[in-house]
Enzyme design. Sequence first.
Site, PDB file in Angstrom:
ATOM      1  N   HIS A   1     -38.625  51.530 -10.753  1.00  0.00           N
ATOM      2  CA  HIS A   1     -38.022  50.742  -9.659  1.00  0.00           C
ATOM      3  C   HIS A   1     -36.804  49.972 -10.150  1.00  0.00           C
ATOM      4  O   HIS A   1     -35.835  49.796  -9.409  1.00  0.00           O
ATOM      5  CB  HIS A   1     -39.033  49.736  -9.092  1.00  0.00           C
ATOM      6  CG  HIS A   1     -39.972  50.295  -8.079  1.00  0.00           C
ATOM      7  ND1 HIS A   1     -39.565  50.769  -6.851  1.00  0.00           N
ATOM      8  CD2 HIS A   1     -41.324  50.449  -8.116  1.00  0.00           C
ATOM      9  CE1 HIS A   1     -40.613  51.178  -6.160  1.00  0.00           C
ATOM     10  NE2 HIS A   1     -41.694  51.009  -6.916  1.00  0.00           N
TER      11      HIS A   1
ATOM     12  N   HIS B   1     -44.154  53.548 -13.513  1.00  0.00           N
ATOM     13  CA  HIS B   1     -43.840  53.517 -12.084  1.00  0.00           C
ATOM     14  C   HIS B   1     -43.005  52.275 -11.758  1.00  0.00           C
ATOM     15  O   HIS B   1     -41.970  52.377 -11.079  1.00  0.00           O
ATOM     16  CB  HIS B   1     -45.149  53.518 -11.280  1.00  0.00           C
ATOM     17  CG  HIS B   1     -44.961  53.420  -9.806  1.00  0.00           C
ATOM     18  ND1 HIS B   1     -45.183  54.479  -8.967  1.00  0.00           N
ATOM     19  CD2 HIS B   1     -44.568  52.392  -9.006  1.00  0.00           C
ATOM     20  CE1 HIS B   1     -44.954  54.110  -7.708  1.00  0.00           C
ATOM     21  NE2 HIS B   1     -44.571  52.837  -7.713  1.00  0.00           N
ATOM     22  N   GLU B   2     -43.445  51.119 -12.249  1.00  0.00           N
ATOM     23  CA  GLU B   2     -42.742  49.874 -11.926  1.00  0.00           C
ATOM     24  C   GLU B   2     -41.377  49.782 -12.597  1.00  0.00           C
ATOM     25  O   GLU B   2     -40.416  49.315 -11.987  1.00  0.00           O
ATOM     26  CB  GLU B   2     -43.612  48.661 -12.269  1.00  0.00           C
ATOM     27  CG  GLU B   2     -44.935  48.591 -11.518  1.00  0.00           C
ATOM     28  CD  GLU B   2     -44.840  48.750 -10.018  1.00  0.00           C
ATOM     29  OE1 GLU B   2     -43.802  48.376  -9.416  1.00  0.00           O
ATOM     30  OE2 GLU B   2     -45.800  49.258  -9.421  1.00  0.00           O
TER      31      GLU B   2
ATOM     32  N   CYS C   1     -47.055  53.997  -3.416  1.00  0.00           N
ATOM     33  CA  CYS C   1     -46.127  52.897  -3.652  1.00  0.00           C
ATOM     34  C   CYS C   1     -46.115  51.970  -2.439  1.00  0.00           C
ATOM     35  O   CYS C   1     -46.095  52.448  -1.298  1.00  0.00           O
ATOM     36  CB  CYS C   1     -44.727  53.456  -3.899  1.00  0.00           C
ATOM     37  SG  CYS C   1     -43.479  52.197  -4.247  1.00  0.00           S
TER      38      CYS C   1
END
Length: 191
Positions: A176, A172-173, A129
């Site tokens: 966030h 993954h994004e 990341c």
Amino acid sequence: MSALCVAAGCVGDGGWTVEERSLIESQPGVMRVLTVDDPADSTVLRRKCSDISAAALADPLYEKLAAGLVATVTSPEQDGVGIAGPQVGISRRIVAVQRLDKEGEPFEVYPNIRIVATRGEKEAGSEGCLSVPGRRGEVLRFRDIDISYTSPATGRDTFERVQGFTAVIFQHETDHLDGVLYTDRLYVNPV
């Protein structure tokens, strides 16, 4: 706008807060990436993000933010495959993802993105990341998902099926956007 409104982060006519507008306008091109190594940055990275309003999508500042996200993730200093709003200090539901599943592997920007369906079993894979520099770890992710996002061109909700490693990038994004880092999901293989 009153001093109270500025201090409270009120949303202006364009749908962006004074703070967001200042941050986006002050960073032409590549934006500063927040990291877990800085306690103030960590606080921002752990916030849940809000949607981008229709007014904010129509504001020219949206295009500047979208371009800044792509410039940042593709810069030689970062060289990533995805980036989310909070990683540049904007607590809104927006990500830029490299579409490895499309010809030319373009970077595309997705406002108000959500994962709305998953299929199959999770598989382990190595992740890193931009906001957690110098580290990697194994994470379990789906390889077949459906996403929804707001089309900036039409203002309508759009749905798309994404598979393979690109599906991993989207997960993954979007994590966030909920204040979750990949390190929260590290997989330890039971012996």
